[in-house]
Scaffold this motif. Structure first.
Motif, PDB file in Angstrom:
ATOM      1  N   LEU A 130       0.552  -1.410   0.089  1.00 20.74           N
ATOM      2  CA  LEU A 130       0.142   0.474   0.129  1.00 20.74           C
ATOM      3  C   LEU A 130       0.773   1.084  -0.090  1.00 20.74           C
ATOM      4  N   MET A 131       1.578   1.413   0.668  1.00 20.70           N
ATOM      5  CA  MET A 131       2.620   2.643   0.741  1.00 20.70           C
ATOM      6  C   MET A 131       3.828   2.836   0.057  1.00 20.70           C
ATOM      7  N   ALA A 132       3.920   1.609  -0.881  1.00 20.88           N
ATOM      8  CA  ALA A 132       4.993   2.197  -1.866  1.00 20.88           C
ATOM      9  C   ALA A 132       3.599   2.195  -3.301  1.00 20.88           C
ATOM     10  N   GLY A 136       3.772   6.018  -4.971  1.00 20.29           N
ATOM     11  CA  GLY A 136       3.965   6.094  -6.715  1.00 20.29           C
ATOM     12  C   GLY A 136       5.458   5.734  -6.837  1.00 20.29           C
ATOM     13  N   ALA A 137       5.876   4.343  -5.959  1.00 21.72           N
ATOM     14  CA  ALA A 137       6.814   4.190  -6.475  1.00 21.72           C
ATOM     15  C   ALA A 137       7.182   3.752  -8.361  1.00 21.72           C
ATOM     16  N   GLY A 138       6.345   3.033  -8.511  1.00 22.38           N
ATOM     17  CA  GLY A 138       6.046   1.844  -9.293  1.00 22.38           C
ATOM     18  C   GLY A 138       6.181   3.732 -10.844  1.00 22.38           C
ATOM     19  N   ALA A 210       8.711  16.492  -3.665  1.00 23.74           N
ATOM     20  CA  ALA A 210       9.400  17.359  -5.060  1.00 23.74           C
ATOM     21  C   ALA A 210       9.853  16.385  -6.239  1.00 23.74           C
ATOM     22  N   ALA A 211      10.691  15.086  -6.115  1.00 27.98           N
ATOM     23  CA  ALA A 211      11.003  14.590  -6.924  1.00 27.98           C
ATOM     24  C   ALA A 211       9.959  14.429  -8.242  1.00 27.98           C
ATOM     25  N   LEU A 212       9.187  13.552  -7.301  1.00 29.16           N
ATOM     26  CA  LEU A 212       7.699  13.673  -8.357  1.00 29.16           C
ATOM     27  C   LEU A 212       6.967  14.407  -9.305  1.00 29.16           C
ATOM     28  N   GLY A 213       7.552  15.639  -8.833  1.00 27.99           N
ATOM     29  CA  GLY A 213       7.043  16.947  -9.136  1.00 27.99           C
ATOM     30  C   GLY A 213       7.593  17.244 -10.628  1.00 27.99           C
TER      31      GLY A 213
END
Length: 222
Positions: A130-132, A136-138, A210-213
């Motif tokens: 659930l946490m992954a 948005g780890a994938g 921040a990395a996702l953005g």
């Protein structure tokens, strides 16, 4: 000093070839450092049962749950890459990453699944999955997978040809994540203890958001 311009053209192609793999491994290490991804639960379970080997065994379901969540995201990405033109796929991936970052800022910290610190192995696997997925780890692997899985000159991803590299990438990511989780869990269990989290730990969720953005914007502007 004059030799560097002559060496750089030889080094640059090697870096281009290796940066996706280094990124995939680095993301695994980053996930492993995050206490929300499971090592804190492994330490708590080991302390509760008073056995170091419980800490180590707890890492197995944590890694499996994380790997399954990432594999599902990668599978969806490969399917979309097979039906969307490469440029459109990059735009969609960028929009999803940016949207996920915005969701984290607005709602993410309020949507935590609840699992007790004494959860069993199945509970740890569910928590990790659930946490992954929620982090948005994938999804974050998609920008690194695009140059690995894409055939030069092709307008669409070939899911059959991309499956092998994607599975290897999943393995690299999972091994790196497991190595980081194992190292941190054992250091905390054997030496440090969990009290340092109150004052000596960086909020990795904000760095991840921040990395996702940044990755989302980069894909949208490419």
């Amino acid at each position: 000093m004059n030799a560097w311009p002559q060496v750089w053209p030889q080094v640059w192609p090697q870096w281009v070839a290796w940066w996706p793999w280094l990124t995939i491994a680095a993301l695994g290490l980053f996930h492993g450092l995050n206490p929300a991804m499971g090592w804190l639960f492994a330490v708590a379970l080991g302390l509760h049962r008073g056995q170091r080997r419980v800490v180590l065994w707890s890492l197995v379901p944590i890694a499996l749950g994380h790997a399954v969540a990432v594999a599902l995201a990668v599978a969806v990405a490969l399917w979309l890459g097979g039906v969307l033109p490469y440029a459109a796929f990059a735009r969609v991936a960028g929009a999803v990453l940016l949207g996920w970052a915005i969701w984290h800022v607005v709602r993410g910290h309020r949507m935590r699944p609840r699992v007790g610190m004494r959860a069993g192995m199945l509970g740890l696997a569910c928590w990790s999955f659930l946490m992954a997925g929620m982090h948005g780890a994938g999804l974050m692997l998609v920008p690194a997978l695009m140059p690995i899985c894409a055939t030069p000159g092709a307008t669409l991803l070939d899911p059959s040809g991309a499956l092998g590299p994607a599975m290897i990438a999943l393995g690299v990511h999972t091994v790196a994540m497991l190595a980081a989780v194992c190292a941190v869990a054992l250091v905390v269990y054997d030496r440090v203890g969990v009290a340092f989290l109150r004052t000596g730990w960086v909020n990795l969720d904000w760095i991840w958001t921040a990395a996702l953005g940044v990755c989302g914007v980069a894909l949208l502007l490419r």
